[in-house]
Design an enzyme around this catalytic site. Structure first.
Site, short mmCIF file in Angstrom:
data_model
loop_
_atom_site.label_atom_id
_atom_site.label_comp_id
_atom_site.label_asym_id
_atom_site.label_seq_id
_atom_site.Cartn_x
_atom_site.Cartn_y
_atom_site.Cartn_z
CE LYS A 49 -3.92 -1.88 2.60
NZ LYS A 49 -4.66 -1.86 3.89
CD GLN B 118 -3.32 -4.49 6.95
OE1 GLN B 118 -3.34 -3.53 6.20
NE2 GLN B 118 -3.58 -5.71 6.56
CG ASP C 73 -9.75 -0.44 3.41
OD1 ASP C 73 -9.31 -0.56 2.25
OD2 ASP C 73 -9.13 -0.80 4.41
#
Length: 340
Positions: free
Chosen positions: A98, A142, A167
């Protein structure tokens, strides 16, 4: 309440797929540059729908958008915050990719690592600070959390402000997808990547019979919703579906996200169907130097004999998930710029 130390049913499949994909990248299989064509035509059936090549083109466009955003908004640069609890090796690999993707297109990404002793209140405090920081446009937590304390993962994802939830995991953003509001929130990355792949194939979605295998919160369910709102007739299959082969045989577009290697047999595929394989699993292979190879949920070699377009594994859906995340971060910065 879901504990960070319990199996992650909701995100497990998506994380396993992405971890395998990123591991492949670390081993040297980066975005393919062997063909200048985004859609690699090999023959009438079994044409490869290359997520790697499509992702390269989108990343190039995003890089230009970041530069334009900076010029038009007094030096504004999209900024991403990645919060990681603990130090799982697979999560470390995922975060590394990422950060690399963000850097490549000019996004500032900061990695906040918390000890495994972090508790729920402490994590919520960190997220509250990031939510209120005007310089941070996107926030990612995460998953799975690597901690010794019980933490409600749904509470954590819902604590990220919807306008920074790049997300697409906040319940408000998920709700928007469910009711057909695809413009004002953030679309979940893997599902939107699947949709983009089908669009790039030139296949007409409207009026098609789209079969989605899998109903997870992260992939299957939002994929079904996205195709429904693009006017496909959608059938969602799951572990209790009867006569799965017969359902698959009627699919014009088939999206598989079940996490079971080679579950879908080639002979089930309707001739001319488009096949999007979200699965990625490492299986033993004595013929390989590594002793293993990556496969999807679809029996690729047999399915490509009948499918018009099919995504490879790896190199299909995985790269699209990454690029759609980057797209969401840029979008978040654009929206923030409008409020300045």
């Amino acid at each position: 309440m879901l504990s960070c130390c319990q199996p992650r049913v909701l995100v497990g499949f998506a994380e396993r797929r992405l971890r395998c994909y990123y591991k492949q990248i670390i081993n040297g299989n980066k975005f393919s540059s062997q063909s200048s064509s985004l859609l690699i035509k090999t023959k009438e059936y079994g044409r490869l729908l290359s997520g790697s090549d499509i992702a390269k083109e989108i990343l190039l466009t995003l890089s230009q958008e970041v530069k334009k955003l900076k010029v038009q908004n007094s030096g504004l640069i999209p900024q991403l915050a990645i919060v990681q609890v603990g130090a799982r090796e697979d999560s470390n690999v995922y975060v590394k990719m990422k950060l690399k993707a963000a850097k490549n297109i000019g996004i500032i990404a900061k990695h906040i690592v918390l000890p495994s002793s972090t508790n729920e209140i402490e994590l919520l405090g960190i997220l509250s600070h990031l939510n209120l920081d005007p310089h941070v446009h996107g926030v990612i937590v995460q998953m799975p959390l690597d901690c010794v304390n019980s933490i409600n993962s749904n509470l954590i994802t819902d604590s990220v402000f919807p306008n920074k939830d790049v997300d697409g995991l906040n319940s408000r953003n998920q709700g928007k997808v469910a009711v057909g509001d695809l413009a004002t929130g953030f679309l979940p990355c893997t599902p939107s990547g699947c949709l983009e792949l089908v669009k790039r194939s030139g296949t007409k979605i409207e009026g098609s019979h789209t079969v989605v295998i899998g109903r997870s919160r992260i992939v299957g369910t939002p994929v079904s919703e996205l195709f429904k709102w693009h006017n496909a007739t959608v059938t969602t299959c799951h572990s209790k579906t009867k006569n799965l082969d017969e359902v698959v045989a009627n699919a014009d577009i088939l999206v598989v996200a079940i996490g079971q290697p080679n579950l879908i047999k080639g002979e089930w595929i309707k001739k001319g169907a488009v096949v999007i394989d979200c699965g990625i699993t490492s299986i033993p292979d004595a013929t390989r130097k590594s002793g293993s190879r990556l496969v999807g949920d679809v029996d690729f070699e047999q399915a490509r004999k009948r499918a018009s377009w099919i995504t490879p594994v790896p190199g299909g859906v995985g790269p699209m998930t990454v690029v759609m995340l980057m797209k969401n971060i840029v979008l978040a910065a654009v929206k923030a710029a409008r409020t300045l």
